[in-house]
Structure formats: C-alpha cells, structure tokens
Design a protein around this motif. Sequence first.
Motif, mmCIF file in Angstrom:
data_model
loop_
_atom_site.group_PDB
_atom_site.id
_atom_site.type_symbol
_atom_site.label_atom_id
_atom_site.label_comp_id
_atom_site.label_asym_id
_atom_site.label_seq_id
_atom_site.Cartn_x
_atom_site.Cartn_y
_atom_site.Cartn_z
ATOM 1 N N ARG A 73 0.734 -1.091 0.091
ATOM 2 C CA ARG A 73 0.054 -0.250 0.102
ATOM 3 C C ARG A 73 0.812 1.209 -0.043
ATOM 4 N NH1 ARG A 73 -4.926 -0.324 2.164
ATOM 5 N NH2 ARG A 73 -4.310 1.025 3.920
ATOM 6 N N LEU A 118 -1.288 4.417 -1.053
ATOM 7 C CA LEU A 118 -2.368 4.088 -0.286
ATOM 8 C C LEU A 118 -2.285 4.504 1.086
ATOM 9 C CD1 LEU A 118 -3.750 0.802 -1.786
ATOM 10 C CD2 LEU A 118 -4.410 3.193 -2.271
ATOM 11 N N GLU A 119 -0.984 4.569 1.350
ATOM 12 C CA GLU A 119 -0.716 5.051 2.681
ATOM 13 C C GLU A 119 0.557 5.712 2.611
ATOM 14 O OE1 GLU A 119 -2.050 4.690 5.561
ATOM 15 O OE2 GLU A 119 -3.303 3.070 5.329
ATOM 16 N N ARG A 177 -0.625 5.957 -9.810
ATOM 17 C CA ARG A 177 -1.542 4.564 -9.773
ATOM 18 C C ARG A 177 -1.506 4.182 -11.017
ATOM 19 N NH1 ARG A 177 -5.436 6.887 -5.100
ATOM 20 N NH2 ARG A 177 -3.987 6.707 -3.304
ATOM 21 N N ARG A 178 -1.591 4.973 -11.997
ATOM 22 C CA ARG A 178 -1.947 4.250 -13.377
ATOM 23 C C ARG A 178 -0.819 3.639 -13.607
ATOM 24 N NH1 ARG A 178 -4.741 9.586 -16.330
ATOM 25 N NH2 ARG A 178 -6.149 10.076 -14.807
ATOM 26 N N MET A 222 -2.659 -2.926 -9.567
ATOM 27 C CA MET A 222 -2.918 -3.511 -8.275
ATOM 28 C C MET A 222 -3.889 -4.521 -8.575
ATOM 29 S SD MET A 222 -1.584 -1.623 -5.391
ATOM 30 C CE MET A 222 -2.824 -1.198 -4.381
ATOM 31 N N PHE A 230 -6.009 -7.524 -5.911
ATOM 32 C CA PHE A 230 -6.213 -7.475 -4.671
ATOM 33 C C PHE A 230 -6.698 -9.229 -4.278
ATOM 34 C CE2 PHE A 230 -6.735 -3.518 -5.945
ATOM 35 C CZ PHE A 230 -6.022 -2.670 -4.787
ATOM 36 N N ARG A 241 -11.931 -6.894 -5.817
ATOM 37 C CA ARG A 241 -12.084 -5.468 -5.945
ATOM 38 C C ARG A 241 -12.900 -5.310 -7.177
ATOM 39 N NH1 ARG A 241 -9.959 -1.429 -2.132
ATOM 40 N NH2 ARG A 241 -9.492 -2.573 -0.286
ATOM 41 N N LEU A 242 -13.781 -6.079 -7.711
ATOM 42 C CA LEU A 242 -14.428 -5.993 -9.157
ATOM 43 C C LEU A 242 -15.532 -5.008 -8.933
ATOM 44 C CD1 LEU A 242 -13.970 -9.139 -10.817
ATOM 45 C CD2 LEU A 242 -12.781 -7.126 -10.837
ATOM 46 N N LEU A 243 -16.305 -4.283 -9.779
ATOM 47 C CA LEU A 243 -17.476 -3.540 -9.886
ATOM 48 C C LEU A 243 -18.532 -4.675 -10.103
ATOM 49 C CD1 LEU A 243 -16.486 -0.443 -11.400
ATOM 50 C CD2 LEU A 243 -16.946 -0.700 -8.824
ATOM 51 N N PRO A 263 -9.888 1.239 -16.407
ATOM 52 C CA PRO A 263 -8.691 1.731 -16.493
ATOM 53 C C PRO A 263 -8.154 2.594 -17.828
ATOM 54 C CG PRO A 263 -8.264 -0.260 -15.723
ATOM 55 C CD PRO A 263 -10.037 -0.272 -16.002
ATOM 56 N N ARG A 289 -7.709 -6.303 -15.537
ATOM 57 C CA ARG A 289 -8.010 -4.913 -15.276
ATOM 58 C C ARG A 289 -6.671 -4.280 -14.975
ATOM 59 N NH1 ARG A 289 -11.551 -3.136 -10.372
ATOM 60 N NH2 ARG A 289 -9.779 -3.906 -9.221
ATOM 61 N N ILE A 322 -12.441 1.977 -5.939
ATOM 62 C CA ILE A 322 -11.985 1.313 -6.797
ATOM 63 C C ILE A 322 -11.436 2.367 -8.145
ATOM 64 C CG2 ILE A 322 -12.147 -0.421 -8.915
ATOM 65 C CD1 ILE A 322 -14.206 -1.755 -6.918
ATOM 66 N N ILE A 345 -7.281 2.714 -9.145
ATOM 67 C CA ILE A 345 -6.661 2.403 -10.347
ATOM 68 C C ILE A 345 -6.352 3.927 -11.317
ATOM 69 C CG2 ILE A 345 -7.436 0.346 -11.097
ATOM 70 C CD1 ILE A 345 -9.645 0.873 -12.289
#
Lengths: 226, 329
Positions: A46, A51-52, A78-79, A83, A85, A89-91, A103, A151, B234, B238
């Motif tokens: 992270r 993220l931290e 981040r692009r 990442m 998980f 973490r899908l929609l 993305p 993704r 999310i 990304i």
Amino acid sequence: MIRFEHVGKRYDGGYEALQDLSFQLVQGELAFLTGPSGAGKSTLLRLIALLERPSRGHIRVADIDLSRLRRRHIPYLRRRVGMIFQDHRLLHDRTVFDNVALPLIINGIADHREISRRVRAALDKVGLLGREKYYPVTLSGGEQQRVGIARAVVTRPPILLADEPTGNLDPALSGEIMQLFIEFNRVGVTTLIASHDMELVGRLGFRRIGLLDGRLASDLAAGEAA
Amino acid sequence: MKRPTARPSRGAARRGHGGLARLRAGLSAWAIAHGRALVSSLGRLVSMPLSALMTVGVLAISLALPALFLLLLQNVERLSADWDRGASLSVFLDLSVEESRVQSLADELAQSPPVQAATIISPDQALADFRRMAGMDEALDLLDDNPLPAVIVLIPDPGLGAEGLQALGAEVQAADGVDSVRLDLAWVERLQSISDLLRRAVWLIAALLGLTVVLVVGNTIRLAIQNRREEIVIAKLIGATDGFIRRPFLYEGLWYGALGGLTSAVLVGGVRLALDGPASELARLYQTGPILVGPGLGGFGLLCLVGIGLGLTGSWLAVGRHLAAIEPK
Ligand SMILES: Nc1ncnc2c1ncn2[C@@H]1O[C@H](COP(=O)(O)OP(=O)(O)O)[C@@H](O)[C@H]1O
Ligand SMILES: [Mg+2]
C-alpha cells in the motif's frame, strides 16, 4: 524500479507495521513478499501505491520520490502501478468488459475500437476471452481474480503489485494464477507478489523477501534455498 | 522511466511536432470523456425513474412557485404603472383670481417639466357640470353667485411616481392665487407600498425556495455518492483523478437542475394558461389592457438556466463535502 530506504510505518494508534525496511527491486524483476499474517506485507504494497504514506524513510518508485509527490499527482503514479487484491475489488454491477475497460477510460482513451481491442487482448491473456458480457458474480473465484488481473494489466503498467492473489484459491488454480504473473514478468513488468503460501512460492524459484513483525527477516535470491 | 507528468493527452499535446494533431486528439478525448459522463449520468437517472421523478418534481415545484410569484409581481407592477398614468392634480384657485390670471397660471404650470398638460375648468363650466347632475339644478338656482372657483387640472408625466407627484403638489401649492391642491395620491401610494411589500416577500420566498433546490440536489448527490462508494474507491485505486470522479456527480446535479427547470417551466406555463380565461374576463370588465402578461420564451429559458445553476451548485457542494472523505484503503 522500487526502492525502500529505512522505511517505517506507524498506523494511527501507534502500531508499528513496518520498521527500518530497506530493499530494492530492479526493473523487470519478479519477487515474492512472504511472511505470516500481520507481518506487514499489505502495508508495504500500500505504501508503493501511496494508499498510505510512510512515517519514516524514503520510497522511490520508477524514479519518483514518493515523499515529494503531491496529492494531485498520485493518480498518475497509480496508473503506472497495476494492483491486484485478494478480494478482486471488481464492480459487481458492471460486466467483465466494463470492469476491464475502466482503467482505459480513466486514462482518457476515448476511441471505442481501441478500448474494445485492448480489453479483448487483456482478457485473452488471462484466458477469459468470450466472457466480456458476464457479470463478475457469475464467475468462479479464480475467474474473478483473472478479471482483476486483466484490469491491472490492460493499460500495460510497468509495475504490478499483487496482494495475496491466490489467497482464496485451491493449489491448482493458485499455480495457474502465479504462472500468469510469471508471463507478464517475462515481457518486462516489474512484479511484486505478497503471499503467505511459502510452499507454493518456494516451488516457483524466484526471489523471496521475507517479513516478520514489520522487519526484513530474509531476502533470498532466485534459486536460493530457504 | 519517465515521471508521471500531466494527463497523457495534455502532456502529449505539449510535446513538439505533430502537436496540433495531438492537441486536437486530446481535445476530442476530453470532449468524449465529458460527453460520456453527461450521458451516463442521465442514464443513471433513467435507471431509477421513480426516485428521479420525485426529486425532479420537488425541484420543479420549488422553482415554479417563485417563478409564479415573480410573474404576479411583474404584473402588479405593470398594472400599477398603468394606473399611475391616471393620476392627476386638481389645483383649486382663489375665488378672487381673474380669468386672465387663470389662463397665464395654467400656461405657466404647463411649462414646468413634470407636467404634461394643464386643463382649465372655469367656474361657469364647473357650474354647468354640476347642473347636469340630477337633483342639483334647483339647489343651484337658489344661489345668486357662482360659488365655484376656477380649477386647473394637471396631468403629470407618466411614471412620475408618488413622491414626484407630492413634490409637484407642494410646488404648485406655493404659487400665487392657489387656494388648495388635491392630489389623488392615496391609492397610488397604497398600490406602490403593496407592490414594495410584495416584491420583498417574493424575493425572500424565491431565495428560500432556491436554497431548497440547492439542498435537495445536494442531498440527492450525497446519497448517490454513498451508493457508489465502492466504485469511487476502486476508481481511485486505479488512478482516477478527482476531476474524473467528480464529473458524473456534477453532471447528475446538472441534469436534476435542468429537468427540474424544464418541468417548472411547464408548470408555470400550465398555471398561466389556466388563469388566462379569468384574467381576460377581468380585463374586459375593467376595460383595461391585458391583466396577465408574460413570462415569455426568455422567462422560460431563464427558469431552466436558474435550475441548472442551482442544481450544479447543490452537486458542487455535495461533491466537495463528501468525495474527499472517500479514500481507498
Ligand atoms: N489501517 C490500519 N490501522 C491500524 N493498524 C493496521 C492497519 N492496517 C494494518 N494494520 C496492522 O498492521 C499490521 C500489519 O498488517 P498488514 O500489512 O495487513 O499485514 P499482512 O498483509 O502481512 O497480513 C497488522 O498487525 C495490522 O493489524
Ligand atoms: Mg495482507
């Protein structure tokens, strides 16, 4: 490509999740991050994606000093870091296609045909071509993880981070997922995979960075025995 | 490895040759991104028609009420301006004033700026008018002399207003040979203070209902943000920029405002149509011009624009307040 210099991370509440951690990953390297649950693997990953923020020390990612990176530039970092998980973490209200296309859309790619072409290419690489119209819940755990991987790689980022990508999968599926990462690494993607499955990781024969209680416990080169 | 510079499109556009083509590509990507957000946010409204309809209904009523009040106010002001035109000053002269002096005084008054016309009613004419009234004939026969003074009726410039009339009256009162001046002011003043009161009340109500629109949209967008929390997290993971995440919510607020404005325009039009019959009947009875006018195409357009503006304001507030709090963990 990724460089930690005396990095410490203390969470609000005073818990020292990482202490005086230094290591380096060169471009194109694949390494596993091992250690028992609570060792600080997720925290380390992270920190790389911001993220931290670290409490101490310096982190450089792709020649960027993360402590100097301003908030509004974080998305662009981040692009460059795909990442993955454990919980995918899908929609869940979007199709596989839309999940993998996200993305690209975030990257400002507007051409429909290009989006379609690249989504298919990514799904093809993870062996899910033909599932574009499915919704994630209709897929198995392993397949959902593959969608997550598609993704992460669809924008061809130079760095891939995976946090326990096989945590919920049986050994055979876990092996397949790891093989996918090895393939991406073969085309030059710097890859760091956190896993507590020492047996699986040991069998694959790559570099293993071992954490214990937030400290560097071991750093085994590829092929080196534990 | 290059540093992550600005967005790919913009960064590329700035770089040397082929810059123009890239700039164009970047611009069209930008336009497509916005168009996509615009369409997808409308799609979200359509996907939950009931709650969207209820929100739009509240917005429409909140916008239509002040619009109708403003329309009413506009018409009252227009009518009172019309009636102002009917105001006149009656200047009663001393009985001793000679006829020639009456004429010169009338000419003098007619020359002064706020006066449009001055008409003389001679004592003889006044008496004749009096005689014409039923029952007065015999009574007047009893008198030896004509008891009536000469009167000059002043028609002021239209739009002089109550204060102007008052000032004019005082000025005329001071002139030589003037006995008294009668202003038919009371009702002009009353009408004016009514419309002052009305104006203030209407703007207050409009402000409150405008605030209602902002709050309703703000709350709707707040709920939308909450419902899509996971998606926001999310997207941030990304590499979505704040702008990218903000955009669909801002457009959602814009759609609410636009649809609310449009619906309120329909409501106002409907009310206007329903009042048309009685209003023209009233106009016929009082033999005035049209009693109800407007709001016209511009007014309807303005209503939609106000709706869009307030909707955007509401969503902007909600987005600023609630999006920053969502960070990926
Ligand atoms: N957000 C947080 N706040 C406080 N403590 C945390 C937080 N996240 C993790 N920790 C603690 O930090 C330690 C390391 O956690 P983590 O990095 O998740 O380890 P791992 O991934 O190796 O299991 C754990 O003891 C955990 O309880
Ligand atoms: Mg973990």
